[in-house]
Design a protein around this motif. Structure first.
Motif, PDB file in Angstrom:
ATOM      1  N   UNK A   1    -107.162 -75.247 -37.116  1.00 35.16           N
ATOM      2  CA  UNK A   1    -107.891 -74.499 -37.532  1.00 35.16           C
ATOM      3  C   UNK A   1    -107.552 -73.766 -38.418  1.00 35.16           C
ATOM      4  N   UNK A   2    -107.696 -72.982 -39.779  1.00 39.10           N
ATOM      5  CA  UNK A   2    -106.608 -72.611 -40.848  1.00 39.10           C
ATOM      6  C   UNK A   2    -108.412 -71.103 -40.652  1.00 39.10           C
ATOM      7  N   UNK A   3    -106.513 -69.684 -41.430  1.00 39.06           N
ATOM      8  CA  UNK A   3    -107.364 -68.450 -41.099  1.00 39.06           C
ATOM      9  C   UNK A   3    -107.731 -68.066 -42.518  1.00 39.06           C
TER      10      UNK A   3
ATOM     11  N   UNK B   1    -109.157 -68.838 -29.034  1.00 42.07           N
ATOM     12  CA  UNK B   1    -110.300 -68.481 -28.512  1.00 42.07           C
ATOM     13  C   UNK B   1    -111.445 -69.896 -29.762  1.00 42.07           C
ATOM     14  N   UNK B   2    -111.210 -68.933 -31.145  1.00 49.86           N
ATOM     15  CA  UNK B   2    -112.157 -69.103 -31.936  1.00 49.86           C
ATOM     16  C   UNK B   2    -111.611 -70.227 -33.029  1.00 49.86           C
ATOM     17  N   UNK B   3    -110.294 -70.512 -32.827  1.00 49.41           N
ATOM     18  CA  UNK B   3    -109.556 -71.358 -33.512  1.00 49.41           C
ATOM     19  C   UNK B   3    -109.533 -72.831 -32.436  1.00 49.41           C
ATOM     20  N   UNK B   4    -109.750 -72.664 -31.057  1.00 51.17           N
ATOM     21  CA  UNK B   4    -109.877 -73.710 -30.349  1.00 51.17           C
ATOM     22  C   UNK B   4    -111.778 -74.494 -30.345  1.00 51.17           C
ATOM     23  N   UNK B   5    -112.659 -72.915 -30.129  1.00 48.61           N
ATOM     24  CA  UNK B   5    -113.777 -73.731 -30.578  1.00 48.61           C
ATOM     25  C   UNK B   5    -114.130 -74.464 -32.750  1.00 48.61           C
ATOM     26  N   UNK B   6    -113.591 -73.843 -33.076  1.00 44.00           N
ATOM     27  CA  UNK B   6    -113.655 -74.412 -34.540  1.00 44.00           C
ATOM     28  C   UNK B   6    -113.185 -76.315 -34.185  1.00 44.00           C
ATOM     29  N   UNK B   7    -111.685 -76.018 -33.506  1.00 42.05           N
ATOM     30  CA  UNK B   7    -110.771 -77.085 -33.459  1.00 42.05           C
ATOM     31  C   UNK B   7    -112.468 -78.332 -32.597  1.00 42.05           C
ATOM     32  N   UNK B   8    -112.468 -78.157 -31.505  1.00 43.64           N
ATOM     33  CA  UNK B   8    -112.892 -78.569 -30.815  1.00 43.64           C
ATOM     34  C   UNK B   8    -114.490 -78.830 -30.853  1.00 43.64           C
ATOM     35  N   UNK B   9    -115.765 -78.210 -31.532  1.00 46.58           N
ATOM     36  CA  UNK B   9    -117.055 -78.588 -32.103  1.00 46.58           C
ATOM     37  C   UNK B   9    -117.331 -78.303 -30.796  1.00 46.58           C
TER      38      UNK B   9
ATOM     39  N   UNK C   1    -118.543 -74.862 -39.047  1.00 44.25           N
ATOM     40  CA  UNK C   1    -117.435 -75.316 -40.036  1.00 44.25           C
ATOM     41  C   UNK C   1    -117.146 -73.621 -40.289  1.00 44.25           C
ATOM     42  N   UNK C   2    -117.515 -72.994 -39.986  1.00 45.36           N
ATOM     43  CA  UNK C   2    -117.234 -71.282 -40.435  1.00 45.36           C
ATOM     44  C   UNK C   2    -117.475 -70.942 -39.158  1.00 45.36           C
ATOM     45  N   UNK C   3    -115.911 -69.971 -38.388  1.00 47.35           N
ATOM     46  CA  UNK C   3    -116.513 -69.019 -37.199  1.00 47.35           C
ATOM     47  C   UNK C   3    -115.986 -68.147 -37.871  1.00 47.35           C
ATOM     48  N   UNK C   4    -116.791 -66.894 -37.381  1.00 52.50           N
ATOM     49  CA  UNK C   4    -115.976 -64.821 -37.160  1.00 52.50           C
ATOM     50  C   UNK C   4    -115.507 -64.629 -36.209  1.00 52.50           C
ATOM     51  N   UNK C   5    -114.135 -64.024 -35.923  1.00 54.14           N
ATOM     52  CA  UNK C   5    -114.173 -63.473 -35.133  1.00 54.14           C
ATOM     53  C   UNK C   5    -114.301 -61.629 -34.922  1.00 54.14           C
ATOM     54  N   UNK C   6    -115.023 -61.165 -34.261  1.00 55.59           N
ATOM     55  CA  UNK C   6    -115.151 -58.971 -34.428  1.00 55.59           C
ATOM     56  C   UNK C   6    -113.834 -58.541 -33.129  1.00 55.59           C
ATOM     57  N   UNK C   7    -113.789 -57.487 -33.771  1.00 51.97           N
ATOM     58  CA  UNK C   7    -112.838 -56.543 -32.631  1.00 51.97           C
ATOM     59  C   UNK C   7    -113.025 -55.683 -33.784  1.00 51.97           C
ATOM     60  N   UNK C   8    -113.136 -54.638 -32.480  1.00 50.11           N
ATOM     61  CA  UNK C   8    -113.249 -52.976 -32.918  1.00 50.11           C
ATOM     62  C   UNK C   8    -112.617 -52.077 -31.634  1.00 50.11           C
ATOM     63  N   UNK C   9    -111.970 -50.692 -31.737  1.00 51.59           N
ATOM     64  CA  UNK C   9    -111.214 -50.450 -30.878  1.00 51.59           C
ATOM     65  C   UNK C   9    -111.433 -48.735 -31.822  1.00 51.59           C
TER      66      UNK C   9
ATOM     67  N   UNK D   1    -111.779 -51.543 -37.075  1.00 50.47           N
ATOM     68  CA  UNK D   1    -112.210 -52.014 -37.264  1.00 50.47           C
ATOM     69  C   UNK D   1    -111.458 -53.771 -37.875  1.00 50.47           C
ATOM     70  N   UNK D   2    -111.823 -54.555 -37.261  1.00 48.86           N
ATOM     71  CA  UNK D   2    -111.182 -55.811 -37.807  1.00 48.86           C
ATOM     72  C   UNK D   2    -111.370 -57.173 -37.560  1.00 48.86           C
ATOM     73  N   UNK D   3    -111.962 -58.130 -38.655  1.00 44.65           N
ATOM     74  CA  UNK D   3    -112.341 -59.446 -38.359  1.00 44.65           C
ATOM     75  C   UNK D   3    -111.685 -60.512 -39.278  1.00 44.65           C
ATOM     76  N   UNK D   4    -111.762 -61.472 -38.143  1.00 45.86           N
ATOM     77  CA  UNK D   4    -111.406 -62.491 -38.949  1.00 45.86           C
ATOM     78  C   UNK D   4    -111.967 -64.055 -39.243  1.00 45.86           C
ATOM     79  N   UNK D   5    -112.207 -65.041 -40.016  1.00 42.39           N
ATOM     80  CA  UNK D   5    -112.434 -66.135 -40.460  1.00 42.39           C
ATOM     81  C   UNK D   5    -112.011 -66.474 -40.014  1.00 42.39           C
ATOM     82  N   UNK D   6    -112.630 -68.070 -39.070  1.00 44.42           N
ATOM     83  CA  UNK D   6    -111.974 -69.211 -39.145  1.00 44.42           C
ATOM     84  C   UNK D   6    -112.689 -70.490 -39.726  1.00 44.42           C
ATOM     85  N   UNK D   7    -111.908 -71.232 -40.629  1.00 35.34           N
ATOM     86  CA  UNK D   7    -112.412 -72.224 -41.029  1.00 35.34           C
ATOM     87  C   UNK D   7    -112.274 -73.829 -40.710  1.00 35.34           C
ATOM     88  N   UNK D   8    -112.659 -74.778 -40.269  1.00 31.49           N
ATOM     89  CA  UNK D   8    -112.573 -76.406 -40.080  1.00 31.49           C
ATOM     90  C   UNK D   8    -111.503 -76.293 -41.144  1.00 31.49           C
TER      91      UNK D   8
END
Length: 406
Positions: free
Chosen positions: A254-256, A348-356, A386-394, A399-406
């Protein structure tokens, strides 16, 4: 100037779902909870946890590991070795000065701290390990990865509480975009299942009290959720510029594509109920990726299983993205691994993108009516992402958010 695309070419996972990506994929995608009674926590008000099954430091790290590594370092070394192999890289041949290490960790060597404090009180100062300090300080996880794999480039640890792993990955992206590194080992590691840490969370009222049914205790977005279950683990990603990865024939999982961060500046432990800080982080991540809210297909939510966090996050997502994206939280399966959570969920988000394919949210029997989202439950869902977001808060309003794409 056009910024280079950043590729995920290697993944390593060590969680309560198992050791290795294959084991994690099987358990997480089946939605099988891992929480159970923990003998190390016997006698405490909360004695359930999500710990790595079958982990043997001597076998997975090295025979002398227990003398020089805290558990959080052992987990990271194991995940990193898998990630490097998965990426098809050989540390003996790479230019170490162009390899960086950025790892998130919220606590450091708490088990070492507790154990050596008992030694001090019970047997005197002469019995305390001379390696106490290098075993407990959080930066040693990055240091040990550098030592083990010959990575002599930029090397540091990020500490943004439960957003630490995601913050590390965002920082790693910058090293590659700025051409300071060619390869970055990044992610998070935490081993916070200790009597003192668990007691601290229990005293705050943050943990689930469902002691009669541990497997059902972590239930993100469920109307009957009552707190999280402390977990442990490590998620390590190998990041490279996509052009470099393609040139050497690497597989791109996947791509970050984007990263955004912010502070609530609201409270030590509670999220801002307006979700303003999380909104800013998500908006910044999408802008960094050159995408809009309508582009998002999937969200890997922070989803801790706490009453306040889940509703606050859900309202923010509904306001920003509507109910079109599928949403999941893996914490129903692996618990909350604190500083490692953002990295594990990024993997897990990268795997989600890769595996659909989107893994389900475990224990979601009845969606809280205040949560108006398309939360995946019970079984995995086949879905092009095609586009997934991964949220992390502490804690501290991080707050930190990453975007992954196929």
């Amino acid at each position: 100037m056009t910024r280079p695309a950043i590729a995920v070419t290697g993944l390593g996972l060590v969680t309560a779902a198992g050791i290795g990506v294959t084991a994690n994929r099987e358990v997480i995608w089946s939605g099988t909870p891992t929480a159970r009674r923990d003998p190390k926590l016997a006698g405490l008000p909360v004695d359930i946890s999500c710990t790595v099954p079958g982990f043997d430091p001597a076998r997975h790290v090295g025979r002398r590991s227990e003398l020089s590594h805290d558990r959080f370092v052992q987990l990271a070394l194991t995940a990193a070795a898998e990630a490097i192999t998965d990426a098809g890289l050989d540390p003996s041949t790479w230019d170490g000065a162009r390899v960086g290490v950025v790892i998130g960790c919220g606590l450091g060597g708490v088990s070492t701290w507790e154990r050596q404090h008992h030694q001090l009180l019970g047997s005197g100062p002469e019995t305390v390990s001379a390696l106490l300090i290098p075993m407990l300080v959080p930066n040693m996880v990055a240091g040990h990865l550098a030592i083990r794999f010959g990575a002599t480039g930029p090397n540091f640890v990020t500490a943004t509480a439960c957003a630490s792993g995601a913050t590390a990955i965002g920082s790693a992206m910058s090293l590659l975009r700025d051409d300071l590194c060619d390869i970055v080992l990044t992610g998070g590691a935490e081993a916070g299942v200790s009597p003192l840490i668990v007691t601290g969370f229990a005293r705050m009222g943050a943990l689930s009290g469902r002691l009669d049914d541990p497997a059902a205790a972590s239930r993100p977005f469920d109307v009957d959720r009552d707190g999280f279950v402390v977990g442990e683990g490590s998620g390590i990603l190998v990041l490279e510029r996509e052009a470099d990865a393609r040139a050497r024939g690497a597989t791109v999982r996947a791509r970050v594509a984007g990263y955004g961060s912010s502070a609530d500046a609201h409270h030590m432990t509670a999220p801002d109920p307006t979700g303003a800080g999380a909104t800013r982080a998500l908006s910044a991540a999408l802008a960094d990726a050159g995408l809009g809210t309508a582009d998002v297909d999937h969200v890997n939510a922070h989803g801790t299983s706490t009453p306040l966090n889940d509703v606050t996050e859900a309202r923010m997502l509904r306001r920003m993205l509507g109910d079109r994206p599928s949403v999941t939280s893996v914490k129903g399966v692996v618990g909350h691994s604190l500083g490692a959570a953002g990295a594990i969920e990024a993997a897990v988000t990268a795997l989600t993108v890769q595996q659909a394919s989107v893994p389900p949210t475990a224990n979601l029997d009845s969606l809280d009516p205040e949560i108006e989202l398309d939360v995946v439950a019970k079984t995995a869902r086949a879905q092009p992402v095609g586009v997934a977001v991964s949220n992390s808060f502490g804690f501290g309003g991080q707050n930190a958010v990453l975007v992954f794409t196929a």
